[in-house]
Design an enzyme around this catalytic site. Structure first.
Site, mmCIF file in Angstrom:
data_model
loop_
_atom_site.group_PDB
_atom_site.id
_atom_site.type_symbol
_atom_site.label_atom_id
_atom_site.label_comp_id
_atom_site.label_asym_id
_atom_site.label_seq_id
_atom_site.Cartn_x
_atom_site.Cartn_y
_atom_site.Cartn_z
ATOM 1 N N GLU A 119 0.690 -1.240 -0.188
ATOM 2 C CA GLU A 119 0.005 0.005 0.046
ATOM 3 C C GLU A 119 1.017 1.177 0.006
ATOM 4 O O GLU A 119 2.081 1.171 0.506
ATOM 5 C CB GLU A 119 -0.832 0.103 1.330
ATOM 6 N N CYS A 132 3.035 8.463 2.080
ATOM 7 C CA CYS A 132 3.385 7.560 3.119
ATOM 8 C C CYS A 132 3.866 5.976 2.315
ATOM 9 O O CYS A 132 3.042 5.527 1.764
ATOM 10 C CB CYS A 132 2.216 7.301 4.167
ATOM 11 N N CYS A 139 5.171 -7.763 7.677
ATOM 12 C CA CYS A 139 6.240 -7.366 8.575
ATOM 13 C C CYS A 139 6.521 -8.453 9.603
ATOM 14 O O CYS A 139 5.622 -9.123 10.118
ATOM 15 C CB CYS A 139 5.527 -6.279 9.580
ATOM 16 N N CYS A 143 3.606 -6.135 16.114
ATOM 17 C CA CYS A 143 3.038 -5.078 17.128
ATOM 18 C C CYS A 143 1.460 -5.386 17.120
ATOM 19 O O CYS A 143 0.702 -5.618 16.511
ATOM 20 C CB CYS A 143 3.265 -3.618 16.748
ATOM 21 N N CYS A 146 -1.278 -3.273 15.600
ATOM 22 C CA CYS A 146 -0.757 -2.933 14.197
ATOM 23 C C CYS A 146 -1.457 -3.890 13.221
ATOM 24 O O CYS A 146 -1.269 -5.250 13.424
ATOM 25 C CB CYS A 146 0.419 -2.685 14.103
ATOM 26 N N GLY A 203 5.654 -2.458 6.974
ATOM 27 C CA GLY A 203 6.948 -2.894 7.064
ATOM 28 C C GLY A 203 7.743 -1.946 8.128
ATOM 29 O O GLY A 203 7.602 -0.982 8.319
ATOM 30 N N GLU A 204 8.902 -2.550 8.507
ATOM 31 C CA GLU A 204 9.936 -2.126 9.201
ATOM 32 C C GLU A 204 11.081 -1.535 8.484
ATOM 33 O O GLU A 204 11.859 -2.628 7.891
ATOM 34 C CB GLU A 204 10.215 -3.075 10.363
ATOM 35 N N SER A 235 10.382 6.059 9.984
ATOM 36 C CA SER A 235 9.726 5.436 11.293
ATOM 37 C C SER A 235 10.406 4.162 11.543
ATOM 38 O O SER A 235 10.249 3.026 10.757
ATOM 39 C CB SER A 235 8.167 5.413 11.227
ATOM 40 N N SER A 257 8.831 4.500 17.184
ATOM 41 C CA SER A 257 7.304 4.222 17.600
ATOM 42 C C SER A 257 7.604 3.591 19.015
ATOM 43 O O SER A 257 7.685 2.653 19.199
ATOM 44 C CB SER A 257 6.791 3.072 16.868
ATOM 45 N N LEU A 258 7.292 4.523 19.993
ATOM 46 C CA LEU A 258 7.715 4.433 21.512
ATOM 47 C C LEU A 258 6.468 3.362 22.007
ATOM 48 O O LEU A 258 6.402 2.590 22.525
ATOM 49 C CB LEU A 258 7.775 5.526 22.310
ATOM 50 N N HIS A 259 5.016 4.411 21.928
ATOM 51 C CA HIS A 259 3.894 3.719 22.306
ATOM 52 C C HIS A 259 3.551 3.315 23.717
ATOM 53 O O HIS A 259 2.506 3.151 24.260
ATOM 54 C CB HIS A 259 3.463 2.683 21.505
ATOM 55 N N ASN A 336 -6.180 3.326 15.498
ATOM 56 C CA ASN A 336 -7.207 2.970 14.319
ATOM 57 C C ASN A 336 -7.658 1.568 14.613
ATOM 58 O O ASN A 336 -6.841 0.592 14.234
ATOM 59 C CB ASN A 336 -6.102 3.212 13.176
ATOM 60 N N CYS A 379 -2.581 1.794 7.550
ATOM 61 C CA CYS A 379 -1.647 0.866 7.090
ATOM 62 C C CYS A 379 -2.215 -0.927 7.164
ATOM 63 O O CYS A 379 -2.795 -1.206 8.135
ATOM 64 C CB CYS A 379 -0.600 0.944 7.851
HETATM 65 N N1 SAH Z 1 7.254 -0.406 10.996
HETATM 66 C C1 SAH Z 1 7.466 1.022 11.572
HETATM 67 C C2 SAH Z 1 7.073 1.910 10.425
HETATM 68 C C3 SAH Z 1 5.312 1.725 10.094
HETATM 69 S S1 SAH Z 1 4.142 1.931 11.022
HETATM 70 C C4 SAH Z 1 7.117 1.505 12.814
HETATM 71 O O1 SAH Z 1 6.516 0.679 13.605
HETATM 72 O O2 SAH Z 1 7.351 2.703 13.365
HETATM 73 C C5 SAH Z 1 3.851 3.477 11.293
HETATM 74 C C6 SAH Z 1 3.087 4.006 12.414
HETATM 75 O O3 SAH Z 1 2.019 3.726 12.545
HETATM 76 C C7 SAH Z 1 4.034 3.293 13.629
HETATM 77 O O4 SAH Z 1 3.921 4.274 14.778
HETATM 78 C C8 SAH Z 1 2.967 2.445 14.152
HETATM 79 O O5 SAH Z 1 2.921 1.937 15.366
HETATM 80 C C9 SAH Z 1 1.671 2.929 13.906
HETATM 81 N N2 SAH Z 1 0.553 2.098 13.798
HETATM 82 C C10 SAH Z 1 0.210 0.944 13.367
HETATM 83 N N3 SAH Z 1 -1.175 0.312 13.547
HETATM 84 C C11 SAH Z 1 -1.746 1.364 13.846
HETATM 85 C C12 SAH Z 1 -3.064 1.321 14.431
HETATM 86 N N4 SAH Z 1 -3.735 0.624 14.229
HETATM 87 N N5 SAH Z 1 -3.517 2.668 14.928
HETATM 88 C C13 SAH Z 1 -2.385 3.767 15.097
HETATM 89 N N6 SAH Z 1 -1.265 3.731 14.727
HETATM 90 C C14 SAH Z 1 -0.800 2.514 14.230
HETATM 91 FE FE1 SF4 Z 2 5.632 -3.696 11.972
HETATM 92 FE FE2 SF4 Z 2 5.477 -1.185 12.416
HETATM 93 FE FE3 SF4 Z 2 3.262 -2.751 12.566
HETATM 94 FE FE4 SF4 Z 2 5.190 -2.991 14.286
HETATM 95 S S1 SF4 Z 2 3.813 -1.333 13.948
HETATM 96 S S2 SF4 Z 2 3.881 -4.783 13.189
HETATM 97 S S3 SF4 Z 2 6.989 -2.772 13.268
HETATM 98 S S4 SF4 Z 2 4.579 -2.063 10.476
#
Ligand code: SAH
Ligand code: SF4
Length: 411
Positions: A119, A132, A139, A143, A146, A203-204, A235, A257-259, A336, A379
């Protein structure tokens, strides 16, 4: 012709170009460096002393002018263009779906020649337009919040597939320097330009380091796509051993992506934390080259109800960022939701309070606005929807605004 600004309430499927013939064995030059193009020409029989100049011309035409075939290369003599066309192609990713949201957000579902979907999203704003870009199909990192994390990793995208996303977006937006290449006639001052890139798609990126670096080098090259590194953000979920190399060899803005701020919660929602913990990650951020107040590191923080959104969490976030003296900005991302997710988004009041506490701690903490809700512009969502649903069902899903919030908008 397709107008850039969509008709409100109308999801506009844009006509898609046909893919190159699948049995076409000619190599694609997109994604190759000048040296690699030169080597390709020499391998195809061109004299090495000619190959060098030709490679420079072809590079300029492909990446700077947006040429999609050799015939467009007016600085190359016709017989030579024919010679090239017999041996090479200049391809674009195949488009499976292209949706335009009522808010102007665009989303593409793309397909690789070996049949894998990924995408790309474009988000127009008043002062910028952000693309983006995806780095992998799926991936490895899982996470828990995600959607991409629920897909297995199929493979890394190639440098050509990564830079190809940016080139395809330029095609659609009519942003190559040569106006004859424009597909959108009415692209005007009210339109939005592709000015920024975020590696925040599927992806990462730091697990596909070489291809991401090679692609971004072409994007940043002054005689290539010519985007400043200050307008590009990578990211990462926290691949600590690759962060120093990312700074040295790519040098773009960093988003992390600290979270979560405790080991327990981050271990759960970003499992990579079990390998590289929070303190180790923040240490690597402090060492990231160019990290100063002019180029702050962005910390992404997804707001999950009753999971990571308390006042204590906000205060601990401030403490940690201060402890490492990080020039930081926090992006609060409303979660999301996707079908089957174990989490809910924090309430708007909770998100606002969290933001306030971080602000009071002296750190900017804007809340990202949801974008492209009607086209599942988050994503991984369009890809899974298209795998499970027919086109008609996909439209119905989009109409129902299944996906609530976009997480791709950089502040
Ligand atoms: N893999 C990398 C980059 C892609 S994800 C990373 O994790 O940083 C891009 C961002 O979207 C990351 O911060 C990820 O944690 C966040 N993200 C993924 N799924 C999400 C969701 N369902 N709601 C909000 N943010 C999300
Ligand atoms: Fe992969 Fe980033 Fe999603 Fe984590 S948040 S599963 S690293 S794409």
């Amino acid at each position: 012709m397709t107008a850039l600004m969509p008709i409100p309430g109308f999801i506009d499927p844009v006509p898609v170009p046909r893919p190159a013939a699948p049995d076409d064995a000619r190599p694609d030059l997109v994604g190759l460096s000048r040296e690699a193009i030169m080597a390709g020409l020499a391998a195809a029989g061109m004299e090495p002393r000619h190959a060098k100049l030709r490679a420079k011309q072809i590079w300029h035409q492909i990446y700077n002018r947006g040429a999609r075939d050799f015939d467009a290369m007016s600085d190359i003599a016709k017989p030579h263009r024919a010679w090239l066309a017999e041996r090479f192609v200049i391809a674009r990713p195949e488009i499976v779906e292209h949706l335009v949201s009522t808010d102007g957000t665009r989303k593409w579902l793309l397909r690789t020649p070996d049949g894998n979907d990924y995408e790309m999203v474009f988000i127009p704003d008043a002062d910028r337009g952000t693309l983006c870009v995806s780095s992998q199909i799926g991936c490895t990192l899982n996470c828990s919040f995600c959607h991409t994390g629920t897909m297995r990793l199929v493979r890394n995208l190639t440098a050509g597939e990564i830079v190809g996303q940016v080139m395809l977006a330029r095609d659609t937006l009519g942003e190559w320097p040569n106006p004859a290449d424009r597909q959108i006639a009415n692209f005007g001052p009210e339109g939005r330009m592709l000015s920024n890139i975020v590696m925040m798609g599927m992806g990462e990126p730091l697990y596909n380091f070489d291809n991401v670096r090679d692609a971004l080098k072409i994007v940043m090259d002054g005689d290539g796509l010519g985007l400043s590194r200050r307008r590009i953000t990578l990211s990462t979920s926290g691949v600590v051993p690759m962060m120093a190399r990312a700074g040295a060899e790519i040098g773009v803005n960093l988003a992390v992506s600290l979270h979560a701020v405790t080991k327990e919660v981050r271990d759960e929602i970003v499992p990579l934390n079990r390998k590289y913990g929070i303190e180790e990650l923040l240490g690597a951020c402090a060492d990231y080259p160019g990290a100063n107040n002019a180029r702050r590191i962005t910390f992404e923080y997804v707001m999950l109800k009753d999971k990571n959104d308390s006042d204590e969490d906000a205060r601990e976030l401030v403490r940690l960022l201060r402890k490492y003296k990080l020039p930081a900005k926090v992006n609060l991302i409303p979660f999301n939701p996707w079908p089957g997710a174990d989490y809910e988004c924090s309430t708007p009041e909770r998100v606002a309070r969290f933001s306030e506490i971080v602000f009071e701690g002296g750190i900017s903490a804007p809340i990202r606005r949801p974008r492209g809700r009607d086209i599942m512009a988050a994503c991984g969502q369009l890809k899974s929807a298209s795998e499970k649903k027919s086109r008609a069902e996909l439209d119905r899903l989009a109409d129902q605004k299944q996906a609530a919030l976009d997480h791709h908008v950089p502040a």
